[in-house]
Design an enzyme around this catalytic site. Structure first.
Site: not given
Ligand code: R5P
Length: 292
Positions: A36, A92-93, A185, A187
């Site tokens: 592998g 992202r982290q 937005k 989340r």
């Molecule tokens: C967020 O801050 C980013 O700019 C994107 O809007 C986000 O990562 C998009 O993620 P998803 O396609 O999972 O909604």
């Protein structure tokens, strides 16, 4: 200058080599050993040459291939090695959110730059990650590539799906000389978002050609909800554009079902890859790299 394209970025690497005046271009040989483990071999005469290695690190295997290729290029005697990571995974982290976590972006910067003289990437999740490199590091933007494409398309208003993307949409609006606004937005979780039209708009949305602009499309939840909201508020057409098109699971199909067009750059191979960042990467390689 020689350009080498890793398996995650072969097409983009070839486009970069063309932008560099048809620089010699090579694709390494790769295979897996029976246990592998990964094997790579670079060809061509690289001794004393300046080499550009292009490889997005979308998966852990992409990252491992990048590490092995950097070592192989050094072994082959390259004078300089410029590493281009169009999509920089783990970005992202970019900080420790909870005790015990790593700053993954920083850890990756250390590994990626190890054998490199300089690193070039595109639209990092946060610009601050660029400061984690100890070698010269440059960030190209995906905005000019999308703007070049949108110049050929009907566009009335540009829209950011969130306030975090205001600078991005503002820059795109400047290039295209179009009005813009950003949605509100919230989340809910990694798959769900709630979006609202802001109180202040640059005129009516009725019948307008709107283009949503984001840095990355991951699950597609943001673009799907944003497109539905804009259509409900009278938009004549809605398109979705991003730099990095990850399109997890059925994200591409879900976005396509509620939009007129889906565009992304070629930092990752996908069905929406219609704009190339090759000219923008080549510009950095031509003008900004350290040569000693
Ligand atoms: C967020 O801050 C980013 O700019 C994107 O809007 C986000 O990562 C998009 O993620 P998803 O396609 O999972 O909604």
């Amino acid at each position: 200058m020689h350009v080498i394209g890793g398996t995650a970025s072969t097409s983009l690497a070839e486009r970069v080599s063309r932008e560099l005046g048809n620089a010699p271009f090579g694709i390494p040989f790769t295979k897996r050993f029976p246990d592998g483990e990964m094997y790579v071999r670079v060809g061509g005469r690289l001794e004393g040459e300046d080499v550009v290695l292009v490889q997005s690190t979308r998966t852990d295997a992409d990252l491992l291939e990048l590490i092995l290729l950097e070592d192989a290029i050094r072994e082959a005697g390259a004078r300089h090695l410029y590493v281009v990571v169009p999509y920089f995974g783990y970005a992202r982290q970019d900080r420790r959110f909870f005790p015990g976590e790593p700053v993954s972006a920083r850890a990756l910067c250390r590994v990626v730059e190890l054998d490199a003289d300089a690193v070039v990437t595109v639209d990092l999740h946060s610009a601050q990650t660029l400061t984690q490199f100890t070698k010269p590091a440059y960030e190209a933007s995906g905005i000019p590539a999308i703007a070049r494409l949108l110049r050929e398309r009907p566009v009335d208003v540009l829209v950011s799906p969130d306030k975090g993307g205001v600078e991005r949409v503002r820059r795109m609006a400047q290039l295209l000389e179009k009005p813009w606004f950003a949605l509100d937005k919230k989340r809910i979780d990694s798959d769900h978002v709630e979006l609202k039209i802001p109180a202040e708009l640059p005129g009516t949305l009725e019948g307008k050609q709107l283009v949503l602009v984001d840095d990355v499309i991951t699950t597609g939840g943001t673009m799907v909800e944003a497109a539905k909201l804009l259509t409900k508020n009278g938009a004549g057409a809605v398109s979705a554009a991003c730099t990095h098109g990850l399109f997890l699971r059925d994200a591409f199909e879900r976005i396509k079902a509620v939009t007129d067009e889906v565009y992304s750059t070629d930092t990752l191979g996908n069905a929406a890859e219609k704009a190339s960042v090759a000219p923008d990467i080549a510009e950095i390689l031509r003008r900004q790299l350290p040569s000693d």
